[in-house]
Design a protein around this motif. Structure first.
Motif, PDB file in Angstrom:
ATOM      1  N   PHE A 248       4.807  11.461   3.798  1.00 25.60           N
ATOM      2  CA  PHE A 248       3.696  11.732   2.752  1.00 25.60           C
ATOM      3  C   PHE A 248       2.764  12.700   3.427  1.00 25.60           C
ATOM      4  O   PHE A 248       2.332  13.751   2.921  1.00 25.60           O
ATOM      5  CB  PHE A 248       2.905  10.515   2.096  1.00 25.60           C
ATOM      6  CG  PHE A 248       1.871  10.936   1.308  1.00 25.60           C
ATOM      7  CD1 PHE A 248       2.320  10.872  -0.115  1.00 25.60           C
ATOM      8  CD2 PHE A 248       0.624  10.758   1.582  1.00 25.60           C
ATOM      9  CE1 PHE A 248       1.054  11.313  -1.024  1.00 25.60           C
ATOM     10  CE2 PHE A 248      -0.478  11.443   0.905  1.00 25.60           C
ATOM     11  CZ  PHE A 248      -0.061  11.422  -0.653  1.00 25.60           C
ATOM     12  N   TYR A 249       2.088  12.374   4.511  1.00 20.58           N
ATOM     13  CA  TYR A 249       1.175  13.054   5.234  1.00 20.58           C
ATOM     14  C   TYR A 249       1.700  14.063   6.129  1.00 20.58           C
ATOM     15  O   TYR A 249       1.026  15.157   6.501  1.00 20.58           O
ATOM     16  CB  TYR A 249       0.424  12.164   6.118  1.00 20.58           C
ATOM     17  CG  TYR A 249      -0.559  11.328   5.079  1.00 20.58           C
ATOM     18  CD1 TYR A 249      -1.581  11.811   4.510  1.00 20.58           C
ATOM     19  CD2 TYR A 249      -0.290  10.143   5.241  1.00 20.58           C
ATOM     20  CE1 TYR A 249      -2.531  11.044   3.801  1.00 20.58           C
ATOM     21  CE2 TYR A 249      -1.033   9.088   4.531  1.00 20.58           C
ATOM     22  CZ  TYR A 249      -2.262   9.678   3.731  1.00 20.58           C
ATOM     23  OH  TYR A 249      -2.864   8.956   2.839  1.00 20.58           O
ATOM     24  N   LYS A 250       2.997  14.158   6.429  1.00 19.65           N
ATOM     25  CA  LYS A 250       3.710  15.180   7.301  1.00 19.65           C
ATOM     26  C   LYS A 250       2.856  15.447   8.597  1.00 19.65           C
ATOM     27  O   LYS A 250       2.514  16.829   8.716  1.00 19.65           O
ATOM     28  CB  LYS A 250       4.111  16.112   6.520  1.00 19.65           C
ATOM     29  CG  LYS A 250       5.108  15.831   5.577  1.00 19.65           C
ATOM     30  CD  LYS A 250       5.289  17.028   4.565  1.00 19.65           C
ATOM     31  CE  LYS A 250       6.484  16.647   3.576  1.00 19.65           C
ATOM     32  NZ  LYS A 250       6.276  15.481   2.572  1.00 19.65           N
ATOM     33  N   PRO A 251       2.225  14.727   9.354  1.00 23.14           N
ATOM     34  CA  PRO A 251       1.412  14.960  10.336  1.00 23.14           C
ATOM     35  C   PRO A 251       2.289  15.644  11.565  1.00 23.14           C
ATOM     36  O   PRO A 251       3.477  15.548  11.804  1.00 23.14           O
ATOM     37  CB  PRO A 251       0.876  13.828  10.998  1.00 23.14           C
ATOM     38  CG  PRO A 251       1.951  12.909  10.787  1.00 23.14           C
ATOM     39  CD  PRO A 251       2.556  13.202   9.240  1.00 23.14           C
ATOM     40  N   PRO A 252       1.563  16.654  12.296  1.00 22.52           N
ATOM     41  CA  PRO A 252       2.134  17.468  13.227  1.00 22.52           C
ATOM     42  C   PRO A 252       2.840  16.521  14.420  1.00 22.52           C
ATOM     43  O   PRO A 252       3.917  16.659  15.234  1.00 22.52           O
ATOM     44  CB  PRO A 252       1.201  18.304  13.995  1.00 22.52           C
ATOM     45  CG  PRO A 252       0.247  18.553  12.983  1.00 22.52           C
ATOM     46  CD  PRO A 252       0.202  17.200  12.111  1.00 22.52           C
TER      47      PRO A 252
ATOM     48  N   LEU B  40       0.850  -1.233   0.145  1.00 22.85           N
ATOM     49  CA  LEU B  40       0.002  -0.141  -0.094  1.00 22.85           C
ATOM     50  C   LEU B  40       1.024   1.332   0.129  1.00 22.85           C
ATOM     51  O   LEU B  40       1.711   1.312   0.647  1.00 22.85           O
ATOM     52  CB  LEU B  40      -0.851  -0.102   1.236  1.00 22.85           C
ATOM     53  CG  LEU B  40      -1.892   1.030   1.369  1.00 22.85           C
ATOM     54  CD1 LEU B  40      -3.147   0.752   0.287  1.00 22.85           C
ATOM     55  CD2 LEU B  40      -2.496   1.057   2.833  1.00 22.85           C
ATOM     56  N   LYS B  41       0.463   2.114  -0.726  1.00 23.49           N
ATOM     57  CA  LYS B  41       1.269   3.621  -0.841  1.00 23.49           C
ATOM     58  C   LYS B  41       0.134   4.393  -0.086  1.00 23.49           C
ATOM     59  O   LYS B  41      -0.903   4.401  -0.232  1.00 23.49           O
ATOM     60  CB  LYS B  41       1.564   3.871  -2.339  1.00 23.49           C
ATOM     61  CG  LYS B  41       2.513   3.059  -3.077  1.00 23.49           C
ATOM     62  CD  LYS B  41       4.046   2.961  -2.553  1.00 23.49           C
ATOM     63  CE  LYS B  41       4.785   2.260  -3.288  1.00 23.49           C
ATOM     64  NZ  LYS B  41       6.047   2.024  -2.677  1.00 23.49           N
ATOM     65  N   PRO B  42       0.810   5.545   0.661  1.00 21.17           N
ATOM     66  CA  PRO B  42       0.093   6.602   1.134  1.00 21.17           C
ATOM     67  C   PRO B  42      -0.867   6.960   0.524  1.00 21.17           C
ATOM     68  O   PRO B  42      -2.040   7.636   0.832  1.00 21.17           O
ATOM     69  CB  PRO B  42       1.097   7.544   1.697  1.00 21.17           C
ATOM     70  CG  PRO B  42       2.441   6.636   1.911  1.00 21.17           C
ATOM     71  CD  PRO B  42       2.494   5.605   0.773  1.00 21.17           C
ATOM     72  N   ASN B  43      -0.472   7.376  -0.855  1.00 26.93           N
ATOM     73  CA  ASN B  43      -1.277   8.209  -1.989  1.00 26.93           C
ATOM     74  C   ASN B  43      -2.609   7.426  -2.465  1.00 26.93           C
ATOM     75  O   ASN B  43      -3.198   7.786  -3.367  1.00 26.93           O
ATOM     76  CB  ASN B  43      -0.614   8.769  -3.024  1.00 26.93           C
ATOM     77  CG  ASN B  43       0.202   7.964  -3.860  1.00 26.93           C
ATOM     78  OD1 ASN B  43       0.234   6.721  -3.839  1.00 26.93           O
ATOM     79  ND2 ASN B  43       0.983   8.480  -4.631  1.00 26.93           N
TER      80      ASN B  43
ATOM     81  N   LYS C 262      -6.059  13.747   1.875  1.00 25.60           N
ATOM     82  CA  LYS C 262      -5.208  14.511   1.048  1.00 25.60           C
ATOM     83  C   LYS C 262      -3.771  14.644   1.997  1.00 25.60           C
ATOM     84  O   LYS C 262      -4.074  14.165   3.263  1.00 25.60           O
ATOM     85  CB  LYS C 262      -5.844  16.009   1.152  1.00 25.60           C
ATOM     86  CG  LYS C 262      -6.947  16.236   0.214  1.00 25.60           C
ATOM     87  CD  LYS C 262      -7.419  17.639   0.232  1.00 25.60           C
ATOM     88  CE  LYS C 262      -8.829  17.770  -0.883  1.00 25.60           C
ATOM     89  NZ  LYS C 262      -9.210  18.919  -0.755  1.00 25.60           N
ATOM     90  N   SER C 263      -2.909  15.005   1.438  1.00 32.61           N
ATOM     91  CA  SER C 263      -1.534  14.942   1.947  1.00 32.61           C
ATOM     92  C   SER C 263      -1.430  15.559   3.245  1.00 32.61           C
ATOM     93  O   SER C 263      -0.522  15.223   3.931  1.00 32.61           O
ATOM     94  CB  SER C 263      -0.427  15.135   0.928  1.00 32.61           C
ATOM     95  OG  SER C 263      -0.596  16.551   0.631  1.00 32.61           O
ATOM     96  N   ASP C 264      -2.324  16.649   3.534  1.00 36.62           N
ATOM     97  CA  ASP C 264      -2.317  17.665   4.771  1.00 36.62           C
ATOM     98  C   ASP C 264      -3.310  17.268   5.721  1.00 36.62           C
ATOM     99  O   ASP C 264      -3.804  17.950   6.573  1.00 36.62           O
ATOM    100  CB  ASP C 264      -2.177  19.070   4.594  1.00 36.62           C
ATOM    101  CG  ASP C 264      -3.453  19.437   3.543  1.00 36.62           C
ATOM    102  OD1 ASP C 264      -4.348  18.680   3.251  1.00 36.62           O
ATOM    103  OD2 ASP C 264      -3.412  20.522   3.317  1.00 36.62           O
ATOM    104  N   GLU C 265      -4.064  15.968   5.534  1.00 39.26           N
ATOM    105  CA  GLU C 265      -5.432  15.931   5.967  1.00 39.26           C
ATOM    106  C   GLU C 265      -5.180  15.103   7.608  1.00 39.26           C
ATOM    107  O   GLU C 265      -6.260  14.798   8.171  1.00 39.26           O
ATOM    108  CB  GLU C 265      -6.414  15.043   5.270  1.00 39.26           C
ATOM    109  CG  GLU C 265      -7.581  15.017   5.391  1.00 39.26           C
ATOM    110  CD  GLU C 265      -8.546  14.653   4.494  1.00 39.26           C
ATOM    111  OE1 GLU C 265      -9.799  14.213   5.043  1.00 39.26           O
ATOM    112  OE2 GLU C 265      -8.209  14.410   3.386  1.00 39.26           O
TER     113      GLU C 265
END
Length: 413
Positions: free
Chosen positions: A127-131, A70-73, A78-81
Motif C-alpha cells: 500500500f505505502y510502497k516506501p523506498p 487493520l487495513k493500511p488505508n 497518504k499512500s506515498d507518505e
C-alpha cells in the motif's frame, strides 16, 4: 503531495511507520538517526501507552489494536507518505525457546497463525510502497523452512497481489548488538528492502572498532537497591512498588553512562532516573545469589541449595559479569529475573538496569506495571543497534531528495 520536514542542516527528515512497535526501541533508533516517527501499531496496551509517552509528536496516536483487523488505508496517512516501514512481527514461533514450549504443550508450530503475521507487513509495503523497509526477528528464523518464503514475499509481494507490488531488493544479516555499542550479546536478524525502481543502495554497518561495553560500564552509576522481602511460600512477584525518580549514585563513570544520561545533546542531564525498581526475593534466593560469583549459574550452587531440578533448570540463577556485556535479555523477565542477577548486589536487576543493557536512554520511561516493563524491555530492539542500521538508510533517502529537488515525496516512478 505533502512537503517534507527538514532538519536544521536543511536535510530531509525521512518518515517512519512502525508496525508491531512494542515500546519503540527500533523507532527510537531511527529517530536518533534523523527520522520523523509517524506512529506505531501494536496490540499491547502497555506498549502503546509507553510509545505515546516517549514519542509525543507522532502524527498517528493509535489505540492498542490487532493489526490483523487493520487495513493500511484505515490510517490517516497518504499512500506515498511513508519513507521507511519498520517492524518486528512476533517471534515466539520462530525462536528456539518458543518452538520448544509450543511442542511441549502439544501445539503444531507450523499451523500457528503468528507464523504469518509478516504478511501484514507485506500488505503495508504494497500500500505505502516506501523506498526502504527494515524487518527484525530472532536469528534462528534463518534456519526455518518459512524463511525463504518470507524473503520471496517481501521481494515480490503476496502471490495474489503481485501486479501492484513495487518489488524490493533484499539484504539480510544477523547482527550482534554488542558490536554496535550495546552492552549485551544479543543476536538478531535484520531484513532490509530497497525499492527496485529507485537508484538507492544499502550496506549493513560494520562492527565498531572498540571494546564492547560491559555491564559495569552500563549501570555502575545507579544507586544500590534492596530487594523487597517476599515470603517463602508466596506465589506472587512481590508487593507493588511506587516508581519514583531516584538520584544517581555517582557522576557518569563511563562514556556509555554519559550517553544514557544525555543521549540527545540538546537535553539537559537529568537529575534522577525513573523505572529503577526491582523484583521481590525470598530469603533463600538471596542466600543463593550471595553464593554465586560473577558469571556463575544455578549448577554452581551446592546440591543442598538447589530447590529446583538442576537437569532442567541449570541456569535458573545466573549472575551477570561486571566486566563483560550481558547475555541476551528476554521477555521472560516478566516471569522472573533470576537469570539476570546484579553483578555485585544480591538481587535481580531493576527495570532501569535492564533498559540500560538494551541501550534505552534514561529519558525513555516505561509506563506499565513492573512485570510488564520487563516484558517491554526484553522484547525491544536495542535503540543503538537500530540507529546503526538506520544511519545509512537515512543518508540514502536524504541524498535522493538532494539530487531530486523536484520530488517532495518519493512515489513510484
Amino acid at each position: 503531495m505533502p512537503a517534507k520536514n527538514l532538519v536544521s542542516s536543511n536535510k530531509v527528515k525521512p518518515t517512519v511507520l512502525d508496525l508491531f512497535c512494542g515500546a519503540g526501541g527500533m523507532a527510537l533508533g531511527f529517530q536518533n538517526a534523523g527520522c520523523e516517527i509517524l506512529g506505531g501499531i501494536d496490540l499491547n496496551p502497555h506498549a502503546i501507552r509507553t510509545h505515546h509517552q516517549n514519542f509525543p509528536n507522532c502524527k498517528l496516536k493509535l489505540k492498542p489494536q490487532d493489526i490483523i483487523n487493520l487495513k493500511p488505508n484505515d490510517l490517516n496517512l497518504k499512500s506515498d507518505e511513508v519513507d521507511i516501514l519498520i517492524g518486528g512481527p512476533p517471534c515466539q514461533v520462530y525462536s528456539v525457546v518458543g518452538i520448544g514450549k509450543m511442542r511441549s504443550l502439544g501445539k503444531i508450530v507450523e499451523s500457528d497463525p503468528r507464523n504469518f503475521l509478516y504478511r501484514k507487513f507485506v500488505e503495508f509495503l504494497d500500500f505505502y510502497k516506501p523506498p526502504f523497509f527494515v524487518m527484525e526477528n530472532v536469528d534462528s528464523l534463518v534456519k526455518r523452512k518459512i524463511f525463504l518464503t518470507i524473503l520471496e514475499e517481501l521481494e515480490f509481494g503476496l502471490p495474489r497481489k503481485r501486479k501492484s507490488y513495487p518489488g524490493y531488493r533484499i539484504h539480510h544479516n544477523v547482527l550482534i548488538a554488542s558490536d554496535y555499542g550495546v552492552p549485551q550479546i544479543r543476536k538478531r536478524l535484520f531484513i532490509v528492502g530497497i525499492r527496485k525502481d529507485l537508484d538507492l543502495e544499502f550496506q549493513f554497518p560494520q562492527p565498531f572498532k572498540r571494546k564492547p561495553v560491559s555491564v559495569g560500564e552500563a549501570i555502575s552509576d545507579l544507586i544500590s537497591l534492596t530487594a523487597p522481602y517476599l515470603p517463602l511460600k508466596s506465589k506472587s512477584s512481590g508487593l507493588h512498588q511506587e516508581d519514583t525518580k531516584k538520584p544517581y549514585l555517582t557522576r557518569p563513570e563511563s562514556n556509555y553512562q554519559k550517553k544514557m544520561r544525555k543521549e540527545i545533546t540538546k537535553m539537559p542531564e537529568p537529575d534522577g532516573v525513573m523505572n529503577h525498581i526491582c523484583r521481590s526475593h525470598n530469603p533463600l534466593d538471596i542466600i543463593c545469589f550471595a553464593m554465586l560469583s560473577q558469571g556463575g549459574k544455578y549448577t554452581d550452587l551446592p546440591e543442598s541449595m538447589r530447590r529446583y531440578r538442576w537437569d532442567i533448570f541449570d541456569d535458573k540463577y545466573k549472575r551477570l559479569p561486571y566486566n563483560k556485556p550481558s547475555w541476551t535479555l528476554t521477555a521472560h523477565m516478566q516471569k522472573d529475573c533470576l537469570a539476570y542477577i546484579h553483578p555485585v548486589q544480591n538481587r535481580s536487576i531493576s527495570v532501569r538496569e535492564a533498559a540500560r543493557l538494551q541501550s534505552f536512554p534514561d529519558h525513555f520511561v516505561f509506563n506499565a506495571p513492573m512485570t510488564r516493563m520487563f516484558e517491554l524491555v526484553g522484547n525491544s530492539v536495542p535503540p543503538l543497534l537500530a540507529e546503526a542500521i538506520a544511519k545509512p538508510i537515512v543518508k540514502q533517502v536524504q541524498m535522493y531528495y538532494e539530487t531530486h529537488p523536484e520530488v517532495k515525496q518519493l512515489s513510484l516512478l
